[in-house]
Design a protein around this motif. Sequence first.
Motif, PDB file in Angstrom:
ATOM      1  N   SER A   4       0.837  -1.205   0.000  1.00 30.76           N
ATOM      2  CA  SER A   4       0.000   0.000   0.000  1.00 30.76           C
ATOM      3  C   SER A   4       0.864   1.243   0.000  1.00 30.76           C
ATOM      4  O   SER A   4       1.971   1.246   0.532  1.00 30.76           O
ATOM      5  CB  SER A   4      -0.904  -0.004   1.232  1.00 30.76           C
ATOM      6  OG  SER A   4      -1.624   1.191   1.305  1.00 30.76           O
ATOM      7  N   HIS A   5       0.322   2.287  -0.618  1.00 30.90           N
ATOM      8  CA  HIS A   5       1.004   3.579  -0.557  1.00 30.90           C
ATOM      9  C   HIS A   5       0.570   4.370   0.663  1.00 30.90           C
ATOM     10  O   HIS A   5       1.160   5.392   0.971  1.00 30.90           O
ATOM     11  CB  HIS A   5       0.693   4.388  -1.826  1.00 30.90           C
ATOM     12  CG  HIS A   5       1.532   3.984  -2.982  1.00 30.90           C
ATOM     13  ND1 HIS A   5       1.013   3.414  -4.111  1.00 30.90           N
ATOM     14  CD2 HIS A   5       2.863   4.044  -3.162  1.00 30.90           C
ATOM     15  CE1 HIS A   5       1.994   3.143  -4.952  1.00 30.90           C
ATOM     16  NE2 HIS A   5       3.125   3.520  -4.406  1.00 30.90           N
ATOM     17  N   LEU A   6      -0.492   3.880   1.321  1.00 33.83           N
ATOM     18  CA  LEU A   6      -0.986   4.592   2.505  1.00 33.83           C
ATOM     19  C   LEU A   6      -0.159   4.126   3.706  1.00 33.83           C
ATOM     20  O   LEU A   6      -0.465   3.133   4.356  1.00 33.83           O
ATOM     21  CB  LEU A   6      -2.467   4.311   2.698  1.00 33.83           C
ATOM     22  CG  LEU A   6      -3.357   4.862   1.584  1.00 33.83           C
ATOM     23  CD1 LEU A   6      -4.767   4.348   1.710  1.00 33.83           C
ATOM     24  CD2 LEU A   6      -3.348   6.386   1.591  1.00 33.83           C
ATOM     25  N   LEU A   7       0.904   4.873   3.977  1.00 35.01           N
ATOM     26  CA  LEU A   7       1.875   4.438   4.989  1.00 35.01           C
ATOM     27  C   LEU A   7       1.276   4.418   6.389  1.00 35.01           C
ATOM     28  O   LEU A   7       1.663   3.595   7.214  1.00 35.01           O
ATOM     29  CB  LEU A   7       3.101   5.352   4.944  1.00 35.01           C
ATOM     30  CG  LEU A   7       3.840   5.338   3.603  1.00 35.01           C
ATOM     31  CD1 LEU A   7       5.008   6.303   3.626  1.00 35.01           C
ATOM     32  CD2 LEU A   7       4.335   3.954   3.256  1.00 35.01           C
ATOM     33  N   SER A   8       0.311   5.312   6.634  1.00 37.30           N
ATOM     34  CA  SER A   8      -0.301   5.322   7.967  1.00 37.30           C
ATOM     35  C   SER A   8      -1.023   3.992   8.211  1.00 37.30           C
ATOM     36  O   SER A   8      -1.013   3.464   9.327  1.00 37.30           O
ATOM     37  CB  SER A   8      -1.281   6.476   8.077  1.00 37.30           C
ATOM     38  OG  SER A   8      -2.232   6.391   7.038  1.00 37.30           O
ATOM     39  N   GLU A   9      -1.638   3.451   7.158  1.00 38.65           N
ATOM     40  CA  GLU A   9      -2.328   2.166   7.307  1.00 38.65           C
ATOM     41  C   GLU A   9      -1.353   1.029   7.534  1.00 38.65           C
ATOM     42  O   GLU A   9      -1.586   0.146   8.349  1.00 38.65           O
ATOM     43  CB  GLU A   9      -3.128   1.872   6.049  1.00 38.65           C
ATOM     44  CG  GLU A   9      -4.405   2.617   6.062  1.00 38.65           C
ATOM     45  CD  GLU A   9      -5.285   2.244   4.932  1.00 38.65           C
ATOM     46  OE1 GLU A   9      -4.996   1.243   4.260  1.00 38.65           O
ATOM     47  OE2 GLU A   9      -6.243   2.966   4.710  1.00 38.65           O
TER      48      GLU A   9
END
Lengths: 309, 300
Positions: free
Chosen positions: A196-201
């Motif tokens: 994922s590019h959503l690092l917070s996730e």
Amino acid sequence: MSAAIETKNLRKEYGGAVGRPAFTAVQDLCLSVPRGQVFGLLGPNGAGKTTTINMLLGNIKPTSGEAFLLGQPVGNQEARAHLGFLPEKFQFHEFLSAEEFLDLHGKLYGMSKAARKRRIPEVLEQVGLIARRKSRLSEFSKGMQQRVGLAQAILNDPDLVILDEPTSALDPLGRREVRDIVAGLKAAGKTVLLNSHLLSEIEMSCDQVAILKSGQVIRQGKIDDLLAAPTIVKMRVQAQTPGLITALETLSRTVEVTGEEIAATISEEGAISELAATVVGHGGRLLSLVPMRETLEDLFIRVVERDAV
Amino acid sequence: MIHGILILAGLTIKEAIRRRVFLAALIISALYLGFAFLPLHIHVGLFVGLDLPTAKNNTGRIFAWLGCGTIKFFGAVLAVALSAGAITSEIDRGVLSVIVPKPIPRAAIYLGKWLGINLLLAVCVAGWGLLLAGAIWHQTGTYHPRIWGGIAAAGLFPLLFTTLTLCFSTFATYALSSSLALIAAGVALGEDLLHILSRWLDIPLLETLSRFTGYIVPLSRMNHWISRGLNADGGGTSIFGIGHGPPGSAGFDFSLFLARRDPSQAATVGSTSEADLVYILVYMAVFFVLGLLLFQRRDL
């Protein structure tokens, strides 16, 4: 027990035909994903993440090296029966309803009719689509299609789930549901490979990460080990005195004061409690103390940019 | 393996139905219904001066010949339309990305698609064949079982074009696969053209080229088998032969009929051999295996 995913010097080169230089998408990748963990695969665009996943799935043949899923060589039918996959780019057979779509994939997994009948409502419930089970996929939004894709990936109760950008089309609620599903899979002892590019996730969901750049792993390990210890502590202090600031300066490398706000740069995590004690000891009123922890995004930018220099 | 093939064949059929293939087939069927109700025998009887039984018999011949021609044409067109986007286009669209990692051999996907498309086309060809036989029966008042020989041979066209185009689709996009299939059909047309030109201009080299072209895409061989199917044994006895046609009619020798169109054809039909059929089947088998190997080896 063998690792859920293991690669040994996995390499993929493209081109190299007459007069064209070869492009190496993945360079001698050595990766080991332990069973029962949620593993994040990070990297900038073109880092080789999707190529790596495609090699693990047997969609792309490696130029050299080996890869194993659940202890079996890539492509092994037995291992595939225990694998779930949601691709980043997909288009389902839109003329099917959600139930028919899952029934088709259940058949492809080799699930019995009874197992399909039991499991399909379960997974539709999990992804929040039970009310739309009879609707055709053509009527679904992109986000709903991603949800039904996720349902397809966990339909066979797999031991290993590979999710390639599973939340790219989802709203915040949908993302939270995916996080919950991933947490549920982990609690059930399953292994999840999350790209994922959503690092917070990734930071919220993963135990370990590997950061890829130009087809190579440049960092790999547990998130807590990779993230730097807190170095900046932000405090809100009332009733400050010159003695308090001098005392804080002896404990910190730098101290910046802006009204009630004090930002202290420390060398080690143990100094945080000393800072609090010093403030209270010098008669200051400590209203808040926030150690500024490095985020996965900070780490990602730090290592990717540093390697670029 | 078989389980996977059948699931994917079923999916291919469902998808084709959703793409309104049967609607297209029904529209084509209207053509055969048209055959049944065209007052052609009256036209022939009035203007050519033949008696009605002979005119009816002639009508039957024309319908048999035209009917098989339309079956092979529309069958081939449908085969190209269904096969051209079956592999690469589906990979590009991401349709196969959730199917390939399933616990089925990759070959099952290819075989399933090939089987699904051909089953669908077989249903179409059989339906059109029934309508054609019915139309001829309606026009002539006689059922001619030999028509099925011609229809079966016409059915080789969709089979060949499915196999060829599916093979192309393993490496080419929809547009390119269908273009390659069209080029193949064009090359096959060259066989007859070169053959006619060689006789007309009396250039033996053109005849050699014609034969060579016939090996590249064996459509003419298949055409000869349609003619042979419509005849009893490749030349002599016809589907409307003596004893089968209406009383007083001279019967129908398809070779003679073709010979009037192109004198060289009669000899060709007569010389159609089982070896040609074997060549056609081997040709299809080679492209089938080639397509399978390409799909097995390619990156998705």
